[in-house]
Design a protein around this motif. Sequence first.
Motif, PDB file in Angstrom:
ATOM      1  N   ASP A  85       0.836  -1.039  -0.047  1.00  0.00           N
ATOM      2  CA  ASP A  85       0.048  -0.101  -0.024  1.00  0.00           C
ATOM      3  C   ASP A  85       0.858   1.308  -0.115  1.00  0.00           C
ATOM      4  OD1 ASP A  85      -2.487  -1.352   0.080  1.00  0.00           O
ATOM      5  OD2 ASP A  85      -2.029  -2.003   1.995  1.00  0.00           O
ATOM      6  N   GLU A  86       2.137   1.152  -0.260  1.00  0.00           N
ATOM      7  CA  GLU A  86       3.287   2.329  -0.408  1.00  0.00           C
ATOM      8  C   GLU A  86       2.899   2.749  -2.043  1.00  0.00           C
ATOM      9  OE1 GLU A  86       5.350   4.045   1.628  1.00  0.00           O
ATOM     10  OE2 GLU A  86       4.410   2.855   3.200  1.00  0.00           O
ATOM     11  N   ASP A  87       3.052   4.095  -1.917  1.00  0.00           N
ATOM     12  CA  ASP A  87       3.099   4.786  -3.354  1.00  0.00           C
ATOM     13  C   ASP A  87       4.177   4.173  -3.901  1.00  0.00           C
ATOM     14  OD1 ASP A  87       3.534   6.609  -5.253  1.00  0.00           O
ATOM     15  OD2 ASP A  87       3.293   8.405  -4.247  1.00  0.00           O
ATOM     16  N   THR A 107      -0.370   2.540  -5.992  1.00  0.00           N
ATOM     17  CA  THR A 107       0.244   1.592  -5.110  1.00  0.00           C
ATOM     18  C   THR A 107       0.329   0.138  -5.787  1.00  0.00           C
ATOM     19  OG1 THR A 107      -1.728   0.665  -4.062  1.00  0.00           O
ATOM     20  CG2 THR A 107      -1.151   2.588  -2.987  1.00  0.00           C
ATOM     21  N   SER A 116      -5.033   0.465 -11.044  1.00  0.00           N
ATOM     22  CA  SER A 116      -4.087   1.547 -11.179  1.00  0.00           C
ATOM     23  C   SER A 116      -4.421   2.848 -11.775  1.00  0.00           C
ATOM     24  CB  SER A 116      -2.444   1.070 -11.407  1.00  0.00           C
ATOM     25  OG  SER A 116      -2.694   0.754 -12.863  1.00  0.00           O
TER      26      SER A 116
END
Length: 428
Positions: A85-87, A107, A116
């Motif tokens: 769930d990180e950029d 993410t 996306s």
Amino acid sequence: MNRTEWDAYFASLIGDSGTGVPGLAVMAYAGGHEVYRFAGGARRIEGAQTWPMTTDSRFRMASVSKMFTVFTLMELAEAGALSLDEDVSGYLGFRLRHPVYPDVPITLRMLASHTSGLRDGKVYSIPPSVCVQAFFTPGSPYWEDGAHFAPAGQAPGVYFTYCNLNYGLLGTVIEAVTGERFDTYQKNHILRALDCRADYVPGNLSADEFARLGTIYLKLDKQGHWDENGPWQGTIDDFGGIQPQGETLSLQNPYARDVCQSYALSDCRPGTNATIFSPQGGLRLSLEELGHVLNMVLHEGCYAGKQVLQPSSLQAMFRPQWVYDGHNGDTCGQTLLAYGLGEFFVDGTGPARCCRTMAIDLWGHTGQAFGLLSGLFIQPGRGSGFAYVMNGEALAEDDDPRSAGRFSRNYIWEENVMDGLCRLIDGL
């Protein structure tokens, strides 16, 4: 039906015209164990000479490869090397945003679940010396007039559209966090743990494994004309038995076959562009090795006494990350109505059902590229599943009415094979 009758059924699907295929191999599991396998036809054809299809014949397995990319992703998540769930920008080294939704981070979870906001365009495998940022840079040869971004109204995190480029970016992220080339890292970790001698680079296969590499065929000539009564025409991995030079690889663009030149992998810079390897579809696998995956998934991530993945990782893969609500996605002709991470759900009563006579729910993934059709599916909670590979088509998908399924929205080839496998495992 007994084994002899099932052998006759699957053998009847092999043929040289119509809906016949040059080669077919299938495998079925029930109660957590292999219960059936079949292989027939040819993996390779050179004039009048043929090489037989076997369960250890190796093919570019198309989108079934996606689950191996996600297996690798989940292994790294378990180790704390990345977060779903990180950029993704922080891993890629450049800011990636949809221009209409600049405040919405894209993410890894969105990439893996096709939510996306990115799109394929015609080309999604590019030379190793080029950074994937080129897909998103106006004026780049790979910009394609912005074709890699969804239109307004299809926001990241909400709208589903199947996009192979997502997985090229996932492969690039895997390189960025490991410091290794995508193919090398996957071979030394997930593939080794699953006892798979697979490779993304045909020239890097061992001599024995290259000898088992099959060709994918169409009855489509170089002028673009279909002739089901003509010769099979190799579309990919048609090497004539001569192994290509190691550490070289051709681009793999099914929708732009003129953009498939070969490149030396010495130009690769890990973490900048893994699309040369086609993390979405380029893994050369055998049906035998897909059986190892079935074994691992049906035993909660354990294979040959080793915990390859944690059960929680598999549960995340086989859990809906997106569900169609009538408006929030492109369903690919009603064949994709719920998608997890590198896997999708098939409702046994829905339009993409795999069995004519019974309602059998399944999770898994199909593969379709260059004429190959493949698949790996499990029946949740039953210890059952199956895998298959077909290496050619004599008819044009979609354009020839005979390619359409009779009771589902699947292609007739998929329908024939999956219906048989579903009835087989249900009867055990």
